[in-house]
Enzyme design. Structure first.
Site, PDB file in Angstrom:
ATOM      1  N   LYS A  25      39.246  88.032 -28.544  1.00  0.00           N
ATOM      2  CA  LYS A  25      38.223  88.403 -27.871  1.00  0.00           C
ATOM      3  C   LYS A  25      36.912  88.273 -28.832  1.00  0.00           C
ATOM      4  CE  LYS A  25      39.650  92.630 -27.264  1.00  0.00           C
ATOM      5  NZ  LYS A  25      41.154  92.445 -27.671  1.00  0.00           N
ATOM      6  N   ASN A  48      32.671  95.722 -28.400  1.00  0.00           N
ATOM      7  CA  ASN A  48      33.620  95.780 -29.396  1.00  0.00           C
ATOM      8  C   ASN A  48      33.712  94.993 -30.487  1.00  0.00           C
ATOM      9  OD1 ASN A  48      36.030  97.730 -29.476  1.00  0.00           O
ATOM     10  ND2 ASN A  48      37.404  95.579 -29.261  1.00  0.00           N
ATOM     11  N   HIS A  95      48.482  98.067 -28.136  1.00  0.00           N
ATOM     12  CA  HIS A  95      48.003  99.230 -27.858  1.00  0.00           C
ATOM     13  C   HIS A  95      48.941 100.117 -26.986  1.00  0.00           C
ATOM     14  CE1 HIS A  95      44.116  98.146 -29.774  1.00  0.00           C
ATOM     15  NE2 HIS A  95      44.063  97.273 -29.007  1.00  0.00           N
TER      16      HIS A  95
HETATM   17  P1  ADP Z   1      40.331  90.200 -30.630  1.00  0.00           P
HETATM   18  O1  ADP Z   1      38.738  90.431 -30.827  1.00  0.00           O
HETATM   19  O2  ADP Z   1      40.869  90.305 -29.419  1.00  0.00           O
HETATM   20  O3  ADP Z   1      41.236  91.228 -31.620  1.00  0.00           O
HETATM   21  P2  ADP Z   1      39.986  88.270 -32.625  1.00  0.00           P
HETATM   22  O4  ADP Z   1      39.141  87.028 -32.231  1.00  0.00           O
HETATM   23  O5  ADP Z   1      39.290  89.100 -33.450  1.00  0.00           O
HETATM   24  O6  ADP Z   1      40.552  88.741 -31.183  1.00  0.00           O
HETATM   25  O7  ADP Z   1      41.467  87.511 -33.095  1.00  0.00           O
HETATM   26  C1  ADP Z   1      42.434  88.599 -33.281  1.00  0.00           C
HETATM   27  C2  ADP Z   1      43.876  88.080 -34.225  1.00  0.00           C
HETATM   28  O8  ADP Z   1      44.409  87.171 -32.943  1.00  0.00           O
HETATM   29  C3  ADP Z   1      43.532  87.205 -35.019  1.00  0.00           C
HETATM   30  O9  ADP Z   1      44.592  87.252 -35.970  1.00  0.00           O
HETATM   31  C4  ADP Z   1      43.397  85.651 -34.453  1.00  0.00           C
HETATM   32  O10 ADP Z   1      43.741  84.698 -35.464  1.00  0.00           O
HETATM   33  C5  ADP Z   1      44.433  85.837 -33.333  1.00  0.00           C
HETATM   34  N1  ADP Z   1      43.870  84.976 -32.142  1.00  0.00           N
HETATM   35  C6  ADP Z   1      42.713  84.696 -31.803  1.00  0.00           C
HETATM   36  N2  ADP Z   1      42.683  84.081 -30.647  1.00  0.00           N
HETATM   37  C7  ADP Z   1      43.768  84.201 -30.281  1.00  0.00           C
HETATM   38  C8  ADP Z   1      44.172  83.812 -28.744  1.00  0.00           C
HETATM   39  N3  ADP Z   1      43.568  83.313 -27.907  1.00  0.00           N
HETATM   40  N4  ADP Z   1      45.649  84.003 -28.795  1.00  0.00           N
HETATM   41  C9  ADP Z   1      46.321  84.677 -29.599  1.00  0.00           C
HETATM   42  N5  ADP Z   1      45.868  84.972 -30.811  1.00  0.00           N
HETATM   43  C10 ADP Z   1      44.698  84.818 -30.998  1.00  0.00           C
END
Ligand code: ADP
Length: 360
Positions: A25, A48, A95
């Site tokens: 996200k 968020n 969650h």
């Molecule tokens: P969120 O805001 O949904 O938590 P982030 O962009 O902050 O997502 O990324 C959270 C974690 O998930 C990081 O460890 C990142 O490397 C990994 N990540 C990012 N994009 C994806 C995706 N499309 N699918 C799975 N994991 C992802």
């Protein structure tokens, strides 16, 4: 009872792009905002991701496009909230300590589409079966995929990213031009491209913006390279799926730091990628016992306890070409204020190694 985004929605002006999913996200929201800014839009980045949407409403006008990251907690308590473009990235267990069942968690997230009408757009991940199952009926539906051809949305044609509208295809950029590592980031880019195109940004501007996107701190962030060993900070990998994606982003020889506060996760799914990609798992925090039981036999394990000790052990064990990866698959609250704190501590420790090694 409303969540804050519902209240903000009542005051919102201009257009709204909402982005949800289990992972990706923040990366996708920040990227969409970066693309719109590059295109010269008046745009707000909120939700968020850090800034409450309500604190942005007095900066908005009819031309504003708000790009808002939406969590399941926020979507649980909406009423009229209705994004012009709603993006659903993926759905994997997370969650469950709060929502109890996957059904309840999915239902909360699927509310992003609930109030949308035929005038709105829903963008979903065609490669993720649990997401496909949530496709809404009313809004126009667009898809993104890295595995199959798409008629409305974004996908790959050979090594190129393309967007398709009514079957007409348009070149956006080459995959090799995407600066972020991993297949999951390619998915984030495809989602962002679809949303940006729907917001009428032209492909050349999208390409320029994606090429200049440096990613978001604590998401597979390269902290340093010391004597050929690369240290990655993926502190935001607070669930098992994000850790799977992080392991998948490298060819092998990974020393991975796992552990923290367990969220009711099943760590056994890490066994296969650990066996194939990792050479050492360094366990920290409160979940260490559970993780050890669930991954035992798949990879060599060291009970490091703290991230300080884990970095120290990893720095001795790693050799040139290896990757030291903080991707803990757990929340951070047992030992840190939050994941940002955990990531900063990791980077400071790596910075100390860097200074000690004389590398710059
Ligand atoms: P969120 O805001 O949904 O938590 P982030 O962009 O902050 O997502 O990324 C959270 C974690 O998930 C990081 O460890 C990142 O490397 C990994 N990540 C990012 N994009 C994806 C995706 N499309 N699918 C799975 N994991 C992802």
């Amino acid at each position: 009872m409303w969540s804050e985004i519902e209240l903000a929605y009542r005051f919102l002006e201009g257009e709204l792009i909402g982005i949800t999913g289990s992972n990706g996200k923040t990366t996708t929201t920040t990227l969409v905002h970066h693309i719109l800014s590059t295109a010269g839009y008046h745009t707000v980045l909120a939700g968020n991701v850090g800034t409450p949407l309500i604190s942005c409403v007095d900066q908005m006008n009819a031309e504003t496009v708000s790009v808002v990251e939406l969590s399941s907690f926020q979507l649980e308590w909406i009423e009229k909230f209705r994004p012009d473009i709603g993006v659903f990235l993926n759905l994997t267990p997370d969650h469950l300590d709060r929502h109890k069942t996957m059904e309840a968690y999915a239902a909360a997230k699927a509310r992003i589409f609930e109030k949308q009408t035929e005038l709105d757009a829903a963008v979903l991940n065609a490669d993720d079966a649990p997401t496909v199952a949530l496709a809404p009926k009313k809004p126009q539906t667009f898809w993104f995929s890295r595995k199959r051809r798409i008629l409305q949305g974004a996908c790959l044609r050979g090594e190129d990213v393309i967007v398709a509208h009514d079957g007409k295809e348009e070149f956006v950029m080459r995959c090799a031009e995407i600066p972020l590592p991993g297949a999951h980031n390619l998915e984030n880019v495809l989602a962002a491209v679809t949303a940006a195109r729907l917001a009428e940004v032209d492909s050349a501007t999208i390409r320029k913006a994606v090429k200049s996107f440096s990613g978001v701190e604590h998401r597979l962030e390269l902290a340093a390279e010391i004597r050929g060993v690369r240290y990655y900070n993926d502190s935001k990998a607070t669930n098992v799926d994000a850790t799977l994606k992080a392991l998948d982003a490298f060819p092998g020889r990974i020393l991975v730091i796992l552990g923290g506060k367990d969220k009711g996760s099943d760590f056994t799914v890490l066994r296969k990628p650990l066996r194939e990609k990792a050479i050492l798992a360094l366990l920290i925090g409160a979940a260490a016992d559970k993780i050890e039981q669930q991954i035992e036999g798949s990879v060599a394990i060291e009970r490091a306890g703290t991230v300080e000790r884990a970095v120290e052990i990893a720095s001795h064990a790693a050799r040139a070409g290896d990757v030291v990866l903080l991707a803990p698959a757990c929340a951070s609250f047992d030992q840190f204020e939050n994941f940002e704190h955990r990531g900063r501590v990791f980077k400071a420790l790596v910075g100390g190694l860097e200074r000690g090694s004389g590398a710059t």
